[in-house]
Scaffold this active site. Sequence first.
Site, PDB file in Angstrom:
ATOM      1  N   LYS A 112       0.825  -1.209   0.000  1.00  0.00           N
ATOM      2  CA  LYS A 112       0.000   0.000   0.000  1.00  0.00           C
ATOM      3  C   LYS A 112       0.866   1.269   0.000  1.00  0.00           C
ATOM      4  CE  LYS A 112      -4.112  -2.159   1.609  1.00  0.00           C
ATOM      5  NZ  LYS A 112      -4.975  -2.545   2.688  1.00  0.00           N
ATOM      6  N   LYS A 197      -4.860  -9.974  -5.731  1.00  0.00           N
ATOM      7  CA  LYS A 197      -6.076 -10.192  -4.935  1.00  0.00           C
ATOM      8  C   LYS A 197      -7.216  -9.308  -5.455  1.00  0.00           C
ATOM      9  CE  LYS A 197      -6.857  -8.061  -1.077  1.00  0.00           C
ATOM     10  NZ  LYS A 197      -6.916  -7.492   0.272  1.00  0.00           N
ATOM     11  N   LYS A 200     -10.841  -4.313  -2.556  1.00  0.00           N
ATOM     12  CA  LYS A 200     -11.866  -3.294  -2.699  1.00  0.00           C
ATOM     13  C   LYS A 200     -11.331  -1.873  -2.782  1.00  0.00           C
ATOM     14  CE  LYS A 200     -13.271  -3.739   2.006  1.00  0.00           C
ATOM     15  NZ  LYS A 200     -12.056  -3.409   2.754  1.00  0.00           N
TER      16      LYS A 200
HETATM   17  N1  AQP Z   1      -9.838 -11.211  -2.307  1.00  0.00           N
HETATM   18  C1  AQP Z   1     -10.114 -11.722  -1.123  1.00  0.00           C
HETATM   19  N2  AQP Z   1     -10.266 -13.054  -0.986  1.00  0.00           N
HETATM   20  C2  AQP Z   1     -10.576 -13.602   0.232  1.00  0.00           C
HETATM   21  N3  AQP Z   1     -10.740 -12.861   1.355  1.00  0.00           N
HETATM   22  C3  AQP Z   1     -10.602 -11.533   1.254  1.00  0.00           C
HETATM   23  N4  AQP Z   1     -10.710 -10.549   2.146  1.00  0.00           N
HETATM   24  C4  AQP Z   1     -10.452  -9.368   1.538  1.00  0.00           C
HETATM   25  N5  AQP Z   1     -10.211  -9.551   0.241  1.00  0.00           N
HETATM   26  C5  AQP Z   1     -10.277 -10.895   0.028  1.00  0.00           C
HETATM   27  C6  AQP Z   1     -11.036 -10.741   3.561  1.00  0.00           C
HETATM   28  O1  AQP Z   1     -12.166  -9.913   3.862  1.00  0.00           O
HETATM   29  C7  AQP Z   1     -12.063  -9.461   5.212  1.00  0.00           C
HETATM   30  C8  AQP Z   1     -12.238  -7.972   5.260  1.00  0.00           C
HETATM   31  O2  AQP Z   1     -11.201  -7.395   4.498  1.00  0.00           O
HETATM   32  P1  AQP Z   1     -10.659  -5.949   4.844  1.00  0.00           P
HETATM   33  O3  AQP Z   1     -11.783  -5.012   4.801  1.00  0.00           O
HETATM   34  O4  AQP Z   1      -9.897  -6.010   6.112  1.00  0.00           O
HETATM   35  O5  AQP Z   1      -9.587  -5.662   3.804  1.00  0.00           O
HETATM   36  P2  AQP Z   1      -9.555  -5.712   2.241  1.00  0.00           P
HETATM   37  O6  AQP Z   1     -10.855  -6.048   1.610  1.00  0.00           O
HETATM   38  O7  AQP Z   1      -8.395  -6.566   1.964  1.00  0.00           O
HETATM   39  O8  AQP Z   1      -9.401  -4.193   1.876  1.00  0.00           O
HETATM   40  P3  AQP Z   1      -8.239  -3.168   1.929  1.00  0.00           P
HETATM   41  O9  AQP Z   1      -7.070  -3.730   2.691  1.00  0.00           O
HETATM   42  O10 AQP Z   1      -8.787  -1.892   2.372  1.00  0.00           O
HETATM   43  O11 AQP Z   1      -7.855  -2.956   0.513  1.00  0.00           O
HETATM   44  P4  AQP Z   1      -7.518  -3.977  -0.581  1.00  0.00           P
HETATM   45  O12 AQP Z   1      -8.713  -4.839  -0.692  1.00  0.00           O
HETATM   46  O13 AQP Z   1      -7.322  -3.126  -1.759  1.00  0.00           O
HETATM   47  O14 AQP Z   1      -6.294  -4.678  -0.090  1.00  0.00           O
HETATM   48  C9  AQP Z   1     -10.689  -9.912   5.712  1.00  0.00           C
HETATM   49  O15 AQP Z   1     -10.858 -11.063   6.505  1.00  0.00           O
HETATM   50  C10 AQP Z   1      -9.933 -10.234   4.461  1.00  0.00           C
HETATM   51  O16 AQP Z   1      -8.958 -11.240   4.672  1.00  0.00           O
END
Ligand code: AQP
Length: 342
Positions: A112, A197, A200
């Site tokens: 990030k 991955k 979101k």
């Molecule tokens: N792609 C995924 N596959 C399986 N599990 C996922 N989780 C997130 N993405 C996947 C799981 O969902 C829960 C909540 O996630 P989060 O809100 O803590 O984090 P995120 O969705 O990974 O969002 P970020 O970190 O804001 O941004 P991105 O998505 O861009 O990395 C968690 O249990 C997570 O493991």
Amino acid sequence: MTRVFSGVKPTGHLTLGNYLGAMRRWAAVDQHRADSLFCIVDLHALTVDHDPARVRRLSRQAATLLLASGLDPELCSVFVQSHVDEHTRLSYVLECVASDGEMRRMIQYKEKAVRERSRGGSVRLSLLTYPVLMAADILAYGADEVPVGDDQAQHVELTRDLAVRFNQRYGQTFVVPRATRPAVGARVMNLQEPASKMGKSEDVGPGIVYLLDEPDVVRRKVMRAVTDSGRGVEYDPQGRPGVANLLEILAACTGGDPVELGGGGAYGSYGELKRDTAEAVVEVLRPLRERHKELCADPAFVEGVLRDGAERARGLARPTVDAAYRAIGLLPAGTVVPTGAR
Ligand code: AQP
């Protein structure tokens, strides 16, 4: 009784990855067998460039979607992290047992930080330290289990390390939790970039299925998923990640096994596999979308759930956080210290 804690960050619209990796189990399994707390971890959303009004909107939406996914306030607590001060109280104390090297090794921080710099922004200090806040989220409740997708495994490992270190230095205070992951769907990949991955907080993209996407949008995204130039369908995550991702999604939605689904020539073409996967996703999301619509018409109910959830959470967290304060050497408020005492 086993205690479970987990959360979602309001950094974007919730995705199929969030649902299959985490939320679905919370509703189907965890709330029925454990004392469960589920949290909208809004403080975590402030660690990257954000629009305050959007974070508020997404927090409300995440709460509504958690309830729409089947979380029942009679069975579990649903609340917003910033409504319970114990999280930040404990976070500072845990920063005093964590090292900066540990923080810099976190994969999510590295990824990030690169993304924030590439967007022309600076990297917030909170992005470096937020895994400690996540540890506080979990340890404050004495959670035994943390049901998460694979991407959060490293943070739960850090939480365990901090709990053990604190207990060794200052006396038994925290339960040492463990991560639990789903057998299938623990890492749903981006349909357009199957090496990444499905996240979101990425820019809106055709490779991300959002929980509130219309069925036709879901179908279009799945039908356009990147596969490869091979012909037969088989489960080979390294060699053919796009096809493996579709099999994984299909298996997670239908209760099957991705290896079995990909074997035995069940699918003669990628087109058939995509069609079945698209329909399976549409069906899995249908009840959630319908319940979400009903709940949107009743915002007072959602507000009430969050209020009650926060009240219960405060009551559970307070004694543990107070105990951590005492153990690490902080003077309890209101203590009378006799003159001359050291
Ligand atoms: N792609 C995924 N596959 C399986 N599990 C996922 N989780 C997130 N993405 C996947 C799981 O969902 C829960 C909540 O996630 P989060 O809100 O803590 O984090 P995120 O969705 O990974 O969002 P970020 O970190 O804001 O941004 P991105 O998505 O861009 O990395 C968690 O249990 C997570 O493991």
